[in-house]
Write an enzyme that holds these catalytic residues in place. Structure first.
Site, PDB file in Angstrom:
ATOM      1  N   THR A   1       0.852  -1.185   0.000  1.00 20.77           N
ATOM      2  CA  THR A   1       0.000   0.000   0.000  1.00 20.77           C
ATOM      3  C   THR A   1       0.887   1.234   0.000  1.00 20.77           C
ATOM      4  OG1 THR A   1      -0.080   0.249   2.408  1.00 20.77           O
ATOM      5  CG2 THR A   1      -1.709  -1.237   1.408  1.00 20.77           C
TER       6      THR A   1
ATOM      7  N   ILE B   1       7.315  -2.473   7.311  1.00 21.15           N
ATOM      8  CA  ILE B   1       7.360  -1.007   7.333  1.00 21.15           C
ATOM      9  C   ILE B   1       7.967  -0.478   6.045  1.00 21.15           C
ATOM     10  CG2 ILE B   1       8.102   1.028   8.594  1.00 21.15           C
ATOM     11  CD1 ILE B   1       6.160  -0.853  10.108  1.00 21.15           C
ATOM     12  N   LYS B   2       7.202   0.328   5.343  1.00 23.01           N
ATOM     13  CA  LYS B   2       7.643   0.901   4.073  1.00 23.01           C
ATOM     14  C   LYS B   2       8.282   2.264   4.352  1.00 23.01           C
ATOM     15  CE  LYS B   2       5.719   0.927  -0.606  1.00 23.01           C
ATOM     16  NZ  LYS B   2       4.450   0.977  -1.376  1.00 23.01           N
ATOM     17  N   VAL B   3       9.537   2.404   3.938  1.00 24.03           N
ATOM     18  CA  VAL B   3      10.356   3.579   4.252  1.00 24.03           C
ATOM     19  C   VAL B   3      10.933   4.133   2.948  1.00 24.03           C
ATOM     20  CG1 VAL B   3      12.342   4.387   5.575  1.00 24.03           C
ATOM     21  CG2 VAL B   3      10.955   2.508   6.464  1.00 24.03           C
TER      22      VAL B   3
END
Length: 218
Positions: free
Chosen positions: A27, A82-84
């Site tokens: 997402t 976790i998208k960073v």
């Protein structure tokens, strides 16, 4: 190659999951904004549908803020990733999270140097955006080839997650090169199983079967 769906829409996720080939979900803030739901609630619902990795993106720009968001997101479910962003602060955040055993997806990658550095920081996934490179008259799949070569040179375990896939050829090329994951909109997932010769063959078999049944009745 693993197949993720790139959406925050529950109906799309359920539909793709029903096909029996879905491995995870990615997402981003733009996709979430379309759903008109509190993000934490939406992530929880997504994790109830899909047991594979679910990427949830931080929105802070500094490492301190990213870490705070990441720790909150990680509490939603054990399959949250976790998208960073691929920035200096993203590197710092990735190093901290990987040291804590929290999985990360480094997003908005557009160069081999970014991919190498995020891997050194311990990223679980790196997400090169091939479609956006194509949009500026650059061959996006060349980036996937470069990252694959570099990672193989050094035995790097960070997984290449091909993002911004616009059509089936992107998907096939990603598999040919040896990407670990492709994240794809539902519309493209459904096109992957479409072929005009399949449709023609099905119609012919059906027509011939009906002719046989009619002749037997007579």
């Amino acid at each position: 190659m693993k197949l993720f769906i790139d959406t925050a829409n529950l109906d799309e996720i359920k539909k793709a999951n029903s096909y029996g080939v879905l491995d995870g979900v990615t997402t981003n803030p733009t996709l979430l904004s379309k759903e008109k739901e509190e993000p934490m609630v939406q992530f929880k619902k997504i994790c109830e549908i899909v047991k594979g990795p679910v990427s949830a993106e931080v929105t802070s720009l500094d490492a301190e803020g990213m870490l705070a968001e990441a720790k909150e997101l990680a509490q939603i479910s054990s399959n949250i990733v976790i998208k960073v962003p691929c920035t200096i602060d993203g590197l710092k955040t990735t190093k901290e999270l990987s040291a804590s055993g929290i999985k990360t997806n480094l997003t908005l990658c557009f160069s081999p140097s970014q991919a190498l550095l995020v891997a050194k920081a311990g990223a679980t996934y790196v997400s090169p955006f091939v479609g956006r490179l194509d949009d500026i008259s650059t061959e996006g799949m060349n980036l996937i080839e470069d990252i694959r070569v570099i990672y193989d040179n050094y035995g790097i375990e960070t997984q290449i997650l091909v993002a911004s896939i616009r059509h089936p050829l992107h998907f096939v090329e990603a598999a040919r090169i040896g990407a670990d994951v492709a994240t794809v909109p539902l519309s493209v997932i459904e096109k992957l199983m479409k072929h005009p010769l399949t449709d023609i063959g099905i119609k012919r078999f059906s027509d011939d079967w009906e002719k046989l049944k009619t002749s037997l009745v007579k």
